[in-house]
Design a protein around this motif. Structure first.
Motif, PDB file in Angstrom:
ATOM      1  N   LEU A 144       0.830  -1.208   0.000  1.00 30.48           N
ATOM      2  CA  LEU A 144       0.000   0.000   0.000  1.00 30.48           C
ATOM      3  C   LEU A 144       0.863   1.255   0.000  1.00 30.48           C
ATOM      4  N   GLY A 145       1.929   1.231   0.758  1.00 37.64           N
ATOM      5  CA  GLY A 145       2.850   2.368   0.794  1.00 37.64           C
ATOM      6  C   GLY A 145       3.540   2.580  -0.535  1.00 37.64           C
ATOM      7  N   THR A 146       3.903   1.504  -1.208  1.00 40.30           N
ATOM      8  CA  THR A 146       4.548   1.608  -2.516  1.00 40.30           C
ATOM      9  C   THR A 146       3.616   2.233  -3.536  1.00 40.30           C
ATOM     10  N   LEU A 147       2.354   1.827  -3.557  1.00 38.62           N
ATOM     11  CA  LEU A 147       1.387   2.413  -4.485  1.00 38.62           C
ATOM     12  C   LEU A 147       1.203   3.896  -4.199  1.00 38.62           C
ATOM     13  N   SER A 148       1.129   4.254  -2.949  1.00 42.45           N
ATOM     14  CA  SER A 148       0.974   5.649  -2.558  1.00 42.45           C
ATOM     15  C   SER A 148       2.199   6.460  -2.966  1.00 42.45           C
ATOM     16  N   LEU A 149       3.379   5.898  -2.773  1.00 48.38           N
ATOM     17  CA  LEU A 149       4.614   6.581  -3.151  1.00 48.38           C
ATOM     18  C   LEU A 149       4.690   6.778  -4.660  1.00 48.38           C
ATOM     19  N   GLY A 206       2.194   7.132  -6.761  1.00 44.51           N
ATOM     20  CA  GLY A 206       1.287   8.231  -7.084  1.00 44.51           C
ATOM     21  C   GLY A 206       1.888   9.576  -6.731  1.00 44.51           C
ATOM     22  N   PHE A 207       2.560   9.646  -5.597  1.00 50.44           N
ATOM     23  CA  PHE A 207       3.223  10.877  -5.184  1.00 50.44           C
ATOM     24  C   PHE A 207       4.317  11.261  -6.178  1.00 50.44           C
ATOM     25  N   SER A 231      -2.103   5.232 -13.630  1.00 56.64           N
ATOM     26  CA  SER A 231      -2.852   4.962 -12.397  1.00 56.64           C
ATOM     27  C   SER A 231      -3.919   6.037 -12.213  1.00 56.64           C
TER      28      SER A 231
END
Length: 181
Positions: free
Chosen positions: A25-30, A32-33, A146
């Motif tokens: 989840l953190g990787t996906l968020s990163l 996107g950032f 994404s």
């Protein structure tokens, strides 16, 4: 009775699985950032370059061309690799590097891998009085991998520009609707 301290194999496996889920989840968020940051940087750089090209045209008393170019330094309207600003003496939209070289005013680093660009104009030409010589343009910076992450830079005939992020759609003079082509 002897009590054993520690964790069982099942508890350890459950903890590892929970950790892996949180990391994904953190990787996906990163990601996107990083994409949002790359789009913000590229659109901001172009917005600043528009102002710089207009100022250079006025200061030099020459027509200044600003565009995204391909590897052969030809201005393109879609998916250019490098932002360049130059005095295009023969008005062909190609920065010459020969003995009769045109004056290069700026060459940026190559765009990141996350960004695609589209425009309704191949290049922007500013006259010595700072006006845009070709029709107004909208440059769109986007990533569709994404969801739609995008920003637009809108330049009108007076040479002024407006930077709009997808979150600004419909407010502050920014167009409404989808920002992804």
């Amino acid at each position: 009775m002897n009590k054993m301290l520690g964790v069982t194999l099942i508890e350890l496996i459950v903890a590892i699985i929970i950790g892996m889920i949180l990391m994904s989840l953190g990787t996906l968020s990163l990601r996107g950032f990083l994409i949002d940051n790359a789009i913000d940087n590229a659109s901001g750089d172009f917005f600043n370059a528009v102002h710089s090209a207009r100022s250079q045209a006025i200061a030099l008393g020459s027509t200044v061309t600003l565009c995204y170019a391909n590897s052969s330094k030809s201005c393109v309207s879609n998916n250019g690799q490098q932002l360049q600003m130059f005095i295009d003496t023969d008005n062909d939209g190609v920065l010459k590097t020969t003995a009769t070289a045109e004056v290069s005013l700026m060459n940026s680093l190559q765009l990141g891998q996350y960004i695609s660009i589209t425009s309704n104009q191949q290049l922007l030409r500013f006259s010595p009085d700072g006006l845009l010589l070709n029709a107004g343009t909208t440059m769109t910076f986007y990533n569709k991998e994404s969801g739609c992450r995008a920003a637009k830079v809108i330049v009108d005939l007076s040479g002024s520009s407006l930077l709009c992020k997808a979150s600004d759609a419909g407010i502050n003079g920014c167009p409404s609707g989808s920002y992804c082509p």
